[in-house]
Design an enzyme around this catalytic site. Structure first.
Site, PDB file in Angstrom:
ATOM      1  N   GLY A  37       4.480  18.894  -2.549  1.00 51.21           N
ATOM      2  CA  GLY A  37       4.101  17.490  -2.700  1.00 51.21           C
ATOM      3  C   GLY A  37       3.411  17.167  -4.016  1.00 51.21           C
ATOM      4  N   THR A  43      -3.075  25.031  -4.750  1.00 49.62           N
ATOM      5  CA  THR A  43      -4.497  24.952  -5.058  1.00 49.62           C
ATOM      6  C   THR A  43      -4.846  25.995  -6.117  1.00 49.62           C
ATOM      7  OG1 THR A  43      -4.959  24.271  -2.792  1.00 49.62           O
ATOM      8  CG2 THR A  43      -6.814  25.159  -4.055  1.00 49.62           C
ATOM      9  N   VAL A 274     -18.758  23.203   0.711  1.00 49.51           N
ATOM     10  CA  VAL A 274     -19.243  23.777   1.981  1.00 49.51           C
ATOM     11  C   VAL A 274     -18.088  24.387   2.788  1.00 49.51           C
ATOM     12  CG1 VAL A 274     -21.268  22.284   2.136  1.00 49.51           C
ATOM     13  CG2 VAL A 274     -19.093  21.514   3.119  1.00 49.51           C
ATOM     14  N   ARG A 276     -13.542  25.202   3.057  1.00 49.72           N
ATOM     15  CA  ARG A 276     -12.251  24.515   3.058  1.00 49.72           C
ATOM     16  C   ARG A 276     -11.652  24.600   4.453  1.00 49.72           C
ATOM     17  NH1 ARG A 276     -10.100  23.303  -1.863  1.00 49.72           N
ATOM     18  NH2 ARG A 276      -7.955  23.585  -1.170  1.00 49.72           N
ATOM     19  N   ALA A 323      -5.979  33.845  -2.331  1.00 50.79           N
ATOM     20  CA  ALA A 323      -4.620  33.718  -2.856  1.00 50.79           C
ATOM     21  C   ALA A 323      -3.794  34.981  -2.632  1.00 50.79           C
ATOM     22  CB  ALA A 323      -4.688  33.397  -4.347  1.00 50.79           C
ATOM     23  N   HIS A 447     -14.166  58.304 -19.523  1.00 49.37           N
ATOM     24  CA  HIS A 447     -15.507  58.023 -20.035  1.00 49.37           C
ATOM     25  C   HIS A 447     -15.394  57.319 -21.382  1.00 49.37           C
ATOM     26  CE1 HIS A 447     -19.756  58.637 -20.854  1.00 49.37           C
ATOM     27  NE2 HIS A 447     -19.425  59.078 -22.054  1.00 49.37           N
TER      28      HIS A 447
HETATM   29  P1  FAD Z   1      -2.347  26.255  -1.420  1.00 46.93           P
HETATM   30  O1  FAD Z   1      -2.538  26.980  -2.689  1.00 46.93           O
HETATM   31  O2  FAD Z   1      -3.402  25.302  -0.994  1.00 46.93           O
HETATM   32  O3  FAD Z   1      -0.956  25.515  -1.538  1.00 46.93           O
HETATM   33  C1  FAD Z   1      -0.497  24.653  -0.554  1.00 46.93           C
HETATM   34  C2  FAD Z   1       0.449  23.679  -1.205  1.00 46.93           C
HETATM   35  O4  FAD Z   1       1.093  22.950  -0.184  1.00 46.93           O
HETATM   36  C3  FAD Z   1      -0.241  22.629  -2.081  1.00 46.93           C
HETATM   37  O5  FAD Z   1       0.312  22.658  -3.375  1.00 46.93           O
HETATM   38  C4  FAD Z   1       0.034  21.297  -1.384  1.00 46.93           C
HETATM   39  O6  FAD Z   1       0.265  20.237  -2.297  1.00 46.93           O
HETATM   40  C5  FAD Z   1       1.299  21.634  -0.620  1.00 46.93           C
HETATM   41  N1  FAD Z   1       1.508  20.812   0.579  1.00 46.93           N
HETATM   42  C6  FAD Z   1       0.655  20.646   1.625  1.00 46.93           C
HETATM   43  N2  FAD Z   1       1.211  19.873   2.560  1.00 46.93           N
HETATM   44  C7  FAD Z   1       2.454  19.539   2.101  1.00 46.93           C
HETATM   45  C8  FAD Z   1       3.512  18.753   2.606  1.00 46.93           C
HETATM   46  N3  FAD Z   1       3.441  18.148   3.799  1.00 46.93           N
HETATM   47  N4  FAD Z   1       4.633  18.618   1.850  1.00 46.93           N
HETATM   48  C9  FAD Z   1       4.739  19.211   0.632  1.00 46.93           C
HETATM   49  N5  FAD Z   1       3.752  19.973   0.107  1.00 46.93           N
HETATM   50  C10 FAD Z   1       2.640  20.132   0.837  1.00 46.93           C
HETATM   51  N6  FAD Z   1      -8.662  32.582  -4.073  1.00 46.93           N
HETATM   52  C11 FAD Z   1      -8.651  33.802  -4.633  1.00 46.93           C
HETATM   53  O7  FAD Z   1      -8.027  34.729  -4.082  1.00 46.93           O
HETATM   54  N7  FAD Z   1      -9.292  34.054  -5.822  1.00 46.93           N
HETATM   55  C12 FAD Z   1      -9.984  33.091  -6.474  1.00 46.93           C
HETATM   56  O8  FAD Z   1     -10.556  33.354  -7.536  1.00 46.93           O
HETATM   57  C13 FAD Z   1     -10.028  31.795  -5.901  1.00 46.93           C
HETATM   58  N8  FAD Z   1     -10.692  30.792  -6.517  1.00 46.93           N
HETATM   59  C14 FAD Z   1     -10.684  29.550  -5.970  1.00 46.93           C
HETATM   60  C15 FAD Z   1     -11.371  28.545  -6.625  1.00 46.93           C
HETATM   61  C16 FAD Z   1     -11.391  27.266  -6.103  1.00 46.93           C
HETATM   62  C17 FAD Z   1     -12.133  26.184  -6.815  1.00 46.93           C
HETATM   63  C18 FAD Z   1     -10.670  26.984  -4.898  1.00 46.93           C
HETATM   64  C19 FAD Z   1     -10.634  25.593  -4.350  1.00 46.93           C
HETATM   65  C20 FAD Z   1      -9.977  27.979  -4.244  1.00 46.93           C
HETATM   66  C21 FAD Z   1      -9.987  29.273  -4.770  1.00 46.93           C
HETATM   67  N9  FAD Z   1      -9.321  30.322  -4.130  1.00 46.93           N
HETATM   68  C22 FAD Z   1      -9.330  31.578  -4.683  1.00 46.93           C
HETATM   69  C23 FAD Z   1      -8.579  30.122  -2.870  1.00 46.93           C
HETATM   70  C24 FAD Z   1      -7.060  29.993  -3.159  1.00 46.93           C
HETATM   71  O9  FAD Z   1      -6.856  28.910  -4.028  1.00 46.93           O
HETATM   72  C25 FAD Z   1      -6.317  29.793  -1.859  1.00 46.93           C
HETATM   73  O10 FAD Z   1      -6.623  30.837  -0.954  1.00 46.93           O
HETATM   74  C26 FAD Z   1      -4.812  29.795  -2.110  1.00 46.93           C
HETATM   75  O11 FAD Z   1      -4.456  28.783  -3.015  1.00 46.93           O
HETATM   76  C27 FAD Z   1      -4.070  29.608  -0.798  1.00 46.93           C
HETATM   77  O12 FAD Z   1      -2.702  29.563  -1.024  1.00 46.93           O
HETATM   78  P2  FAD Z   1      -1.720  28.769  -0.043  1.00 46.93           P
HETATM   79  O13 FAD Z   1      -0.349  28.992  -0.580  1.00 46.93           O
HETATM   80  O14 FAD Z   1      -2.016  29.136   1.344  1.00 46.93           O
HETATM   81  O15 FAD Z   1      -2.135  27.237  -0.182  1.00 46.93           O
HETATM   82  P1  NAD Z   2     -17.793  29.159   1.331  1.00 51.80           P
HETATM   83  O1  NAD Z   2     -17.519  29.330   2.759  1.00 51.80           O
HETATM   84  O2  NAD Z   2     -17.612  30.310   0.411  1.00 51.80           O
HETATM   85  O3  NAD Z   2     -19.292  28.669   1.132  1.00 51.80           O
HETATM   86  C1  NAD Z   2     -19.779  27.520   1.746  1.00 51.80           C
HETATM   87  C2  NAD Z   2     -21.288  27.598   1.776  1.00 51.80           C
HETATM   88  O4  NAD Z   2     -21.784  26.325   2.140  1.00 51.80           O
HETATM   89  C3  NAD Z   2     -21.825  28.605   2.789  1.00 51.80           C
HETATM   90  O5  NAD Z   2     -22.766  29.439   2.166  1.00 51.80           O
HETATM   91  C4  NAD Z   2     -22.467  27.717   3.874  1.00 51.80           C
HETATM   92  O6  NAD Z   2     -23.586  28.321   4.484  1.00 51.80           O
HETATM   93  C5  NAD Z   2     -22.862  26.507   3.053  1.00 51.80           C
HETATM   94  N1  NAD Z   2     -22.971  25.261   3.818  1.00 51.80           N
HETATM   95  C6  NAD Z   2     -22.170  24.815   4.814  1.00 51.80           C
HETATM   96  N2  NAD Z   2     -22.569  23.593   5.234  1.00 51.80           N
HETATM   97  C7  NAD Z   2     -23.656  23.262   4.473  1.00 51.80           C
HETATM   98  C8  NAD Z   2     -24.501  22.125   4.408  1.00 51.80           C
HETATM   99  N3  NAD Z   2     -24.302  21.074   5.213  1.00 51.80           N
HETATM  100  N4  NAD Z   2     -25.522  22.127   3.521  1.00 51.80           N
HETATM  101  C9  NAD Z   2     -25.707  23.187   2.695  1.00 51.80           C
HETATM  102  N5  NAD Z   2     -24.929  24.292   2.710  1.00 51.80           N
HETATM  103  C10 NAD Z   2     -23.909  24.325   3.575  1.00 51.80           C
HETATM  104  O7  NAD Z   2     -16.902  27.897   0.884  1.00 51.80           O
HETATM  105  P2  NAD Z   2     -16.521  27.350  -0.561  1.00 51.80           P
HETATM  106  O8  NAD Z   2     -17.464  27.843  -1.577  1.00 51.80           O
HETATM  107  O9  NAD Z   2     -16.310  25.895  -0.385  1.00 51.80           O
HETATM  108  O10 NAD Z   2     -15.112  28.033  -0.802  1.00 51.80           O
HETATM  109  C11 NAD Z   2     -14.044  27.806   0.130  1.00 51.80           C
HETATM  110  C12 NAD Z   2     -13.131  28.982   0.180  1.00 51.80           C
HETATM  111  O11 NAD Z   2     -12.326  29.044  -0.985  1.00 51.80           O
HETATM  112  C13 NAD Z   2     -13.842  30.333   0.222  1.00 51.80           C
HETATM  113  O12 NAD Z   2     -14.274  30.659   1.505  1.00 51.80           O
HETATM  114  C14 NAD Z   2     -12.771  31.249  -0.269  1.00 51.80           C
HETATM  115  O13 NAD Z   2     -11.912  31.559   0.810  1.00 51.80           O
HETATM  116  C15 NAD Z   2     -12.041  30.397  -1.294  1.00 51.80           C
HETATM  117  N6  NAD Z   2     -12.523  30.717  -2.667  1.00 51.80           N
HETATM  118  C16 NAD Z   2     -12.399  31.984  -3.137  1.00 51.80           C
HETATM  119  C17 NAD Z   2     -12.843  32.299  -4.397  1.00 51.80           C
HETATM  120  C18 NAD Z   2     -12.686  33.707  -4.886  1.00 51.80           C
HETATM  121  O14 NAD Z   2     -11.944  34.450  -4.266  1.00 51.80           O
HETATM  122  N7  NAD Z   2     -13.337  34.090  -5.978  1.00 51.80           N
HETATM  123  C19 NAD Z   2     -13.441  31.336  -5.185  1.00 51.80           C
HETATM  124  C20 NAD Z   2     -13.567  30.057  -4.689  1.00 51.80           C
HETATM  125  C21 NAD Z   2     -13.094  29.751  -3.421  1.00 51.80           C
END
Ligand code: FAD
Ligand code: NAD
Length: 468
Positions: A37, A43, A274, A276, A323, A447
């Site tokens: 979409g 993401t 807080v 996803r 991911a 090392h």
């Molecule tokens: P997504 O990547 O969310 O992809 C789903 C796709 O489906 C989207 O593009 C969306 O547009 C599409 N979609 C949804 N519904 C529809 C529909 N009805 N029709 C068409 N398209 C649709 N994970 C890590 O492992 N390492 C990291 O460093 C890391 N950093 C992150 C940092 C941030 C800020 C965030 C928000 C997430 C991070 N994550 C990280 C988590 C990671 O992004 C997700 O776990 C990963 O993207 C999940 O992949 P997915 O394919 O399940 O879904």
């Molecule tokens: P998270 O679950 O890592 O952290 C959310 C935090 O918010 C927790 O510590 C929780 O106690 C706190 N919280 C919840 N409700 C609250 C409130 N009302 N007030 C104050 N604190 C509150 O979630 P996130 O940081 O949003 O990330 C979402 C997900 O995305 C992660 O769980 C992870 O799966 C993925 N992610 C992964 C990476 C990576 O792999 N490096 C980086 C970013 C995101």
């Protein structure tokens, strides 16, 4: 494109789960359509993993030269006061995203999978419709033998602090047009700390409001302490045990402190991170009445949902929302659909938090092993005793190993320190291959590297570490 298409595998979502499934299915000769979409890469590539790591790097570089400009570097380096062209930084990040997402489209095409841009709406377990995607601009209907749900996740919105105005999600935080003077981060988890660190390094005043009594509460305190110490040393205010209540009329953030008193905090911007939630709404998924686990689609070890030939992978199928887990599941489903026998039973799924210093968790922690009644040998090797860490000016942190006492089989690794994200590969390989402490201790580690701490942790668990 006509108004109807027929395919073997139809994938909804072109994120890491969906696009990898598409590539692998294409490689295996499965007729495949991926519907996305927004933008291929999901993401992760567009508004997650990649842009956040790009900004973490940019902020780290800026912080480095800012420290040099202060004239206190023990390395003897000094520079004039640095400046930041934020628009250029964000454009550089966007360039990386564009290159990678373009690469995803090209890989799908190269492998024979068709990518269709549009929002899929489910009709039934074998049919979806995409408004505006037909040749005549009308609705395209696709029927399939297998439907793969890879719709990912979206940020959790707090009902009393909805997104909008100064309240932003990670998506907006990754594309700033200007920097706030004061940023409040709600949630001291992955996103809050990774992006909070970025903004602090770029010069903003940052306060983290975390409901639990410490940051990154999912990890053990020994592991998160170096990160908390570093954040506080860098000027980030950590308000743990505090919960947000909402915005006051004057725009201040109302927060309940540890003692239950209401306080107010000034903020130009509030990043709410807080957690996803699985993206299960907005495309008529409910009509399939799939079994759920909490808010996620329930799947088995083959990523099968409760409906025959309907599969789910990645964030929409719940934790861990990472991911690499989505990608591994995507590959697996493509192979099963092609006729191969596969089960999703990884020995461990590594997790890396790209804070400063970084944290890695793979397999069981000492407490988790204990809770399972497993007797363990646990040993930790500090980076303070590692020459490479000293040469990188970063001796905070350690590598910790958890092994079963009876046969020394390695069950888990944890590490916190500079660049430990790169050690996660060695950790997960050792667990996946069933390595013992002796295997790691007996492997020659080059090392000087941070990896020597991995060998030393294993040696220490065996009672004969060499450098401590
Ligand atoms: P997504 O990547 O969310 O992809 C789903 C796709 O489906 C989207 O593009 C969306 O547009 C599409 N979609 C949804 N519904 C529809 C529909 N009805 N029709 C068409 N398209 C649709 N994970 C890590 O492992 N390492 C990291 O460093 C890391 N950093 C992150 C940092 C941030 C800020 C965030 C928000 C997430 C991070 N994550 C990280 C988590 C990671 O992004 C997700 O776990 C990963 O993207 C999940 O992949 P997915 O394919 O399940 O879904
Ligand atoms: P998270 O679950 O890592 O952290 C959310 C935090 O918010 C927790 O510590 C929780 O106690 C706190 N919280 C919840 N409700 C609250 C409130 N009302 N007030 C104050 N604190 C509150 O979630 P996130 O940081 O949003 O990330 C979402 C997900 O995305 C992660 O769980 C992870 O799966 C993925 N992610 C992964 C990476 C990576 O792999 N490096 C980086 C970013 C995101």
């Amino acid at each position: 494109m006509s108004n109807t298409l027929q395919t073997q595998l139809l994938i909804i979502g072109g994120g890491p789960g969906g696009y990898i499934a598409g590539i692998r299915a294409g490689q295996l000769g499965v007729k495949t359509i991926v519907v996305e979409g927004v933008n291929p890469g999901g993401t992760c590539l567009n508004i997650g993993c990649i842009p956040s790591k790009a900004l973490i790097h940019a902020a780290e570089e800026f912080a480095k030269v800012t420290a040099y400009a202060a004239g206190t570097s023990p390395l003897g380096i000094s520079v004039q006061a640095p400046s930041l062209d934020l628009a250029k930084t964000v454009a550089w990040k966007a360039g990386i995203v564009k290159k990678l997402t373009g690469g995803v489209s090209a890989l799908l095409k190269k492998n024979g999978a068709q990518l269709i841009k549009g929002w899929a709406t489910i009709v039934d377990g074998k049919t979806v419709e995409i408004a505006g995607a037909a040749e005549d601009g009308g609705t395209l209907r696709i029927t399939c033998e297998h439907l793969l749900l890879a719709t990912g996740s979206v940020p959790v919105e707090l009902p009393f602090l909805p997104f909008g105005g100064k309240v932003i999600s990670s998506t907006e935080a990754l594309s700033p047009t200007s920097l706030p003077k004061q940023l409040i981060v709600v949630g001291g988890g992955y996103i809050g700390l990774e992006l909070g660190t970025v903004y602090r390094k770029l010069g903003c005043e940052v306060t983290v409001v975390e409901a639990q009594d410490r940051i990154l509460p999912a990890y053990d305190a020994e592991l998160t302490k170096p990160v908390a110490t570093h954040l506080e040393k860098s000027g980030v205010k950590l308000l743990t045990g505090h919960s947000v209540l909402g915005l006051a009329d004057n725009g201040q953030l109302r927060v309940r402190d540890k003692d239950g008193n209401e306080i107010v905090l000034d903020a130009d911007q509030i990043l709410v991170a807080v957690g996803r939630r699985p993206k299960t709404d907005g495309f008529n998924l409910e009509s399939l009445q799939l079994d759920l686990t909490g808010k996620a689609i329930k799947i088995d070890e083959q990523c099968k949902t409760s409906m025959r030939n309907v599969w789910a992978i990645g964030d929409v199928a719940g934790e861990p929302m990472l991911a690499h887990r989505a990608m591994a599941q995507g590959e697996l489903v493509a192979e099963i659909v092609s006729g191969k026998k596969r089960h999703f039973v990884p020995a461990a799924i590594p997790a890396v938090c790209f804070t400063d210093p970084e944290i890695v968790v793979v397999g069981l922690s000492p407490d988790e092993a204990k809770a399972q009644g497993i007797e363990t040998k646990v040993a930790l090797f500090p980076f303070a005793a590692n020459g490479r860490a000293m040469s990188l000016e970063s001796t905070d942190g350690f590598v910790r190993v958890v092994a079963r006492s009876s046969d020394h089989r390695i069950l888990g690794w944890q590490a916190v320190g500079v660049q430990v994200s790169e050690l996660s590969i060695a950790f997960v390989q050792s667990i996946e291959m069933g390595a013992t402490l002796e295997d790691i201790a007996g492997t020659i580690h080059p090392h000087p590297t941070l990896g020597e701490a991995v060998q030393e942790a294993a040696l220490r668990a065996l009672g004969h570490a060499l450098h401590i």
